[in-house]
Enzyme design. Structure first.
Site, PDB file in Angstrom:
ATOM      1  N   ALA A   1      -6.084   5.251   5.260  1.00 41.66           N
ATOM      2  CA  ALA A   1      -6.842   6.281   5.964  1.00 41.66           C
ATOM      3  C   ALA A   1      -8.131   6.673   5.235  1.00 41.66           C
ATOM      4  O   ALA A   1      -8.652   7.768   5.447  1.00 41.66           O
ATOM      5  CB  ALA A   1      -5.968   7.519   6.226  1.00 41.66           C
TER       6      ALA A   1
ATOM      7  N   THR B   1      -4.082  11.417  10.273  1.00 47.33           N
ATOM      8  CA  THR B   1      -4.007  12.286  11.448  1.00 47.33           C
ATOM      9  C   THR B   1      -2.681  13.046  11.473  1.00 47.33           C
ATOM     10  O   THR B   1      -2.572  14.079  12.121  1.00 47.33           O
ATOM     11  CB  THR B   1      -4.168  11.460  12.739  1.00 47.33           C
TER      12      THR B   1
ATOM     13  N   ARG C   1      -5.400   7.632  16.790  1.00 48.13           N
ATOM     14  CA  ARG C   1      -6.748   7.536  16.220  1.00 48.13           C
ATOM     15  C   ARG C   1      -7.730   6.925  17.226  1.00 48.13           C
ATOM     16  O   ARG C   1      -8.920   7.239  17.219  1.00 48.13           O
ATOM     17  CB  ARG C   1      -6.754   6.774  14.899  1.00 48.13           C
TER      18      ARG C   1
ATOM     19  N   GLU D   1     -12.948   2.871   5.375  1.00 54.04           N
ATOM     20  CA  GLU D   1     -12.917   2.337   6.732  1.00 54.04           C
ATOM     21  C   GLU D   1     -14.228   2.434   7.517  1.00 54.04           C
ATOM     22  O   GLU D   1     -14.541   1.528   8.290  1.00 54.04           O
ATOM     23  CB  GLU D   1     -11.799   3.035   7.529  1.00 54.04           C
TER      24      GLU D   1
ATOM     25  N   GLN E   1       0.838  -1.199   0.000  1.00 47.64           N
ATOM     26  CA  GLN E   1       0.000   0.000   0.000  1.00 47.64           C
ATOM     27  C   GLN E   1       0.876   1.253   0.000  1.00 47.64           C
ATOM     28  O   GLN E   1       0.382   2.344  -0.228  1.00 47.64           O
ATOM     29  CB  GLN E   1      -0.885   0.032   1.249  1.00 47.64           C
TER      30      GLN E   1
HETATM   31  N1  LUZ Z   1      -2.449   5.508   8.408  1.00 53.32           N
HETATM   32  C1  LUZ Z   1      -1.757   6.555   8.884  1.00 53.32           C
HETATM   33  C2  LUZ Z   1      -3.769   5.402   8.571  1.00 53.32           C
HETATM   34  O1  LUZ Z   1      -0.540   6.581   8.732  1.00 53.32           O
HETATM   35  N2  LUZ Z   1      -2.414   7.539   9.492  1.00 53.32           N
HETATM   36  C3  LUZ Z   1      -3.739   7.525   9.691  1.00 53.32           C
HETATM   37  O2  LUZ Z   1      -4.292   8.435  10.269  1.00 53.32           O
HETATM   38  C4  LUZ Z   1      -4.457   6.406   9.228  1.00 53.32           C
HETATM   39  N3  LUZ Z   1      -5.766   6.307   9.432  1.00 53.32           N
HETATM   40  C5  LUZ Z   1      -6.400   5.233   9.004  1.00 53.32           C
HETATM   41  C6  LUZ Z   1      -5.714   4.242   8.349  1.00 53.32           C
HETATM   42  N4  LUZ Z   1      -4.413   4.327   8.130  1.00 53.32           N
HETATM   43 MO1  MOS Z   2      -5.265   1.536   6.389  1.00 51.91          MO
HETATM   44  S1  MOS Z   2      -5.758   0.824   8.213  1.00 51.91           S
HETATM   45  O1  MOS Z   2      -6.193   2.726   5.904  1.00 51.91           O
HETATM   46  O2  MOS Z   2      -3.859   1.058   5.743  1.00 51.91           O
END
Ligand code: LUZ
Ligand code: MOS
Length: 756
Positions: free
Chosen positions: A503, A434, A304, A707, A191
């Protein structure tokens, strides 16, 4: 528009990592990993392994030319163990051989001598002995102390939620080779292409420009490949560097389950206070996050959890503290929801507990305390276009909640051993990384001289349909037939410095960049027309596939003719756009700010039937009212809702990660780790697409959808709990997820086995 991958997926023609034809001379890797959860490596003996057939090279931390370090947020994680091991399955050495089987057989011949050290798997235990990943964090609003003193009702309790295996259909893997002159290519199932590039460069001791990372698509990610695709890709790169031959590394399912991190288990204490009107006045919560043996993304996940600790409720006085606890498990990592679900489970548990004590349904307390416009979150952001009440009321009315309730009451009065339970689950999820700096993206758009279009972005397609959305954005802005457009692989040489696809923000971030690039190109083409036709300034021009309109009249130009004419006039038909989400900021020193571009809301009604003799259950129905804004693609979005929901239900009900005292994963295969299958998904799923205001920061007003729906699954836990209580009203099941059939049975018959 249907998902552009659908046709090839169904025919088995889509290319995943394992489908890439390998080059001549390719070596295959097998990872040798720690047989204990904590220990000191006294001796490693490769003499027998090295002489096994086909073995070309075995490498360890000693062979790393650059830094043996892959920690992202905190530099605390070696690529290959150096001296000590901190979890069962921690990579120690990599065997390269002519075939994968040869590499695997050779790895069995590696002799290791380890001095065992004490193992901690429980976060509270780690906290007690001061094993923390970082200092604790606290979010606070108002004053809980004075608020509790004035409360009519105060309740305290504890809630625990388990981890979750990502179970992407495609396991982790990578394929790396040298291009020439010390430059590398790596195809990987990640990813985060830039994370692979950055850590690969640091481990090899070369510049990032020497590593090209290419991603076609993933067979699922769910967060498990946000950070943890990196080590395998870097091992393949290192193998290629050391042998000068192509190296393929693809984990088998058992290896993947044993070696990679999962959703963080949490153990939490809560205290909640209400005034006489049942408005929540105060909430205190302490989270103990089980981070595993290294930081990975745990600090961000922890953050989070704090952001979502009040779910979709307004609470004027909040104190939430979170500890990231270091244990001897594989480093836990991102998983759809990213700590949010763990925080939301605890406030739902607190409400269920309070309702039980007050002798009422939890939904009364939920409804009473929903967020409304202008309310403040504990982190200082104020709700805008708040849809919490709207979603709740819509679900209530559209699905006739009172009738559903009556049906359940009647069913339960007529059945002795089958009991139904229902729960409502409102959600509120903040959209943005975030970490503010991560909210940026780029897109590179080429219009070729024949009028066809190539689009590159930082977005990684992992089955979520983001490529379909990118194509829709380009087609809409350019005003041309989608068939002309191709979405290219995600490649670091075309789009650099990408944030991971994570995210829920991938379509927003990359879509905005595509939109900007296409708008610029379109303006350039219009200027070209204006010059060619000698038009006065500001003459309205509209470009369409078949026809160009000037001042409302057609001229003798189609898209194809226009593009070629621009090319022949030496006009650039390529554009690179950069987007950075405006308006967001956060100050961690005071833990206040405006971290999210917007919030996504929704409400689910979940009903279940429990077989109170066997402990087994079915999820009868899930009825959802969801805040989509104006959905760009209802097919893709519906798929995301259904998939997220079922994944959340799995986390809350069936999926149980069990470790023994020594830190060894016991549920390490699909025979022992149960995931939702076609028989255990809800019998009925209804999704109402609410046409809400959306947000100007959502791509074309189509709100992020990745999500948020996972958290509807939390309702399944509480529906089961209510069904259990319908059978045994005295039951006070612990707030301990997942609610497996085994736990249901033990809760229904707590004295079972204790009688002579
Ligand atoms: N990954 C990240 C995430 O690095 N920061 C985030 O805030 C986040 N939120 C949801 C899923 N992956
Ligand atoms: Mo994610 S938990 O949005 O890689």
């Amino acid at each position: 528009m249907r998902n552009i991958d659908a046709f090839n997926h169904v025919r088995g023609e889509s290319v995943y990592l394992d489908d890439i034809p390998v080059r001549q001379g390719t070596l295959y890797a097998w990872v040798f990993s720690s047989p204990v959860a904590h220990g000191k490596i006294l001796n490693l003996d490769f003499s027998e392994a090295q002489n096994m057939p086909g073995v070309v090279k075995i490498f360890t931390a000693n062979d790393v030319p650059g830094q043996n370090q892959i920690g992202g947020i905190i530099a605390d994680e070696p690529l290959l163990a150096d001296g000590e091991v901190h979890f069962w399955g921690q990579p120690i050495a990599v065997v390269l051989a002519e075939t994968e089987l040869q590499a695997q057989l050779a790895s069995h011949k590696i002799q290791i001598e380890i001095e065992k050290l004490p193992v901690i798997t429980d976060p509270r235990e780690a906290h007690k002995v001061g094993k923390l990943i970082m200092p604790p964090r606290t979010f606070a609003l108002g004053n809980t102390e004075t608020a509790f003193a004035a409360c009519e009702h105060v309740f305290e309790g504890m809630a625990e939620s388990g981890g979750q295996e990502h179970l992407y259909i495609e396991t982790q893997g990578a394929y790396a080779f040298i291009k020439e002159n010390g430059s590398f290519y790596v195809a990987t199932s990640t990813q985060g292409p830039t994370a692979v590039q950055r850590h690969g460069a640091a481990v090899l001791g070369i510049g990032m420009s020497r590593i090209e990372v290419d991603v076609m698509r993933l067979g699922g990610g769910f967060g498990g490949k946000e950070d943890q695709a990196t080590p395998w890709a870097v091992m393949a790169l290192l193998g290629a560097a050391l042998t000068k031959r192509p190296v393929k590394l693809s984990l088998h399912r058992l290896e993947d389950m044993r070696m990679t991190g999962k959703r963080h288990p949490y153990s939490s204490d809560f205290k909640i206070g209400f005034d006489k009107d049942l408005k929540i006045q105060a909430y205190e919560v302490t989270f103990y996050q089980n981070a595993g043996a290294a930081a990975d993304l745990s600090p961000a996940v922890l953050e989070r959890t704090l952001f979502h600790c009040t779910n979709s409720y307004f609470i004027p006085n909040v104190k939430a503290t979170a500890f990231s606890c270091k244990t001897n498990l594989p480093p836990n990592t991102a998983f759809r929801g990213f700590g949010g679900p763990q925080g939301m489970f605890v406030i739902e548990a607190a409400l269920a507990h309070a309702a039980e004590k007050l002798g009422m349904e939890a939904s009364v307390l939920q409804e009473m305390n929903l967020l409304k416009e202008g309310d403040e979150f504990p982190y200082g952001q104020i709700t805008e276009n708040c849809e919490a009440q709207n979603c709740w009321q819509t679900a209530f009315g559209k699905y006739d909640l009172p009738k559903l309730r009556d049906e359940i009451t009647i069913f339960n009065s007529q059945n002795k051993f089958l009991k139904k339970g229902m729960a409502l689950m409102p959600i509120c999820f903040g959209i943005s990384f975030t970490k503010t700096a991560m909210n940026q993206s780029r897109a590179l758009v080429h219009i070729y001289q024949d009028g066809s279009v190539g689009v590159s972005t930082g977005a990684v397609e992992m089955g979520q349909g983001v490529n379909t959305k990118m194509l829709q954005v380009a087609a809409r802005v350019l005003g041309i037939d989608p068939k002309r457009i191709r979405i290219e692989t995600t490649n670091t040489t075309r789009v650099a410095n990408t944030s991971p696809s994570a995210a829920s923000a991938t379509a927003d971030l990359n879509g905005k960049a595509v939109q900007m690039a296409c708008e610029t190109l379109k303006e350039r083409l219009k200027t070209h027309i204006a010059i060619q036709l000698n038009l006065p300034e500001n003459t309205p021009i509209e470009i369409q596939e078949e026809q160009v309109w000037v001042n409302g009249k057609t001229v003798d130009l189609s898209w194809e003719k226009l593009v070629f004419s621009a090319f022949w006039s030496r006009i650039s038909l390529s554009e690179n756009a950069h987007y950075a989400t405006p308006e967001i900021h956060f100050n961690p020193e005071i833990e206040k700010g405006h971290p999210f571009a917007y919030h996504v809301y929704g409400t689910a009604i979940i009903t279940t039937t429990v077989d109170c003799l066997r402990g087994t259950y079915e999820i009868d129905s899930v009825k959802i009212a969801h805040d989509f804004g104006s959905s760009l693609n209802t097919n893709v979005d519906l798929g995301q809702i259904e998939g997220g929901l079922v994944q959340g239900i799995g986390w809350m009900t069936l999926e149980e990660l069990l470790y023994n005292q020594e830190g060894r994963l016991l549920s390490n295969a699909l025979s022992t780790y149960k995931v939702p299958d076609i028989y255990s998904v809800p019998k009925e799923i209804e999704v109402h697409f609410m046409d809400t205001k959306g947000s100007k920061l959502a791509i074309f007003g189509s709100k992020a959808v990745g999500e948020p729906p996972l958290m509807y699954g939390i309702g399944a836990y509480f529906a089961l709990r209510n069904a259990i209580k319908a059978f045994r009203p005295a039951a006070e099941p612990k707030f301990s997820a997942p609610m497996t059939p085994e736990k249901v049975l033990l809760t229904l018959y707590p004295d079972f086995g204790s009688q002579p």
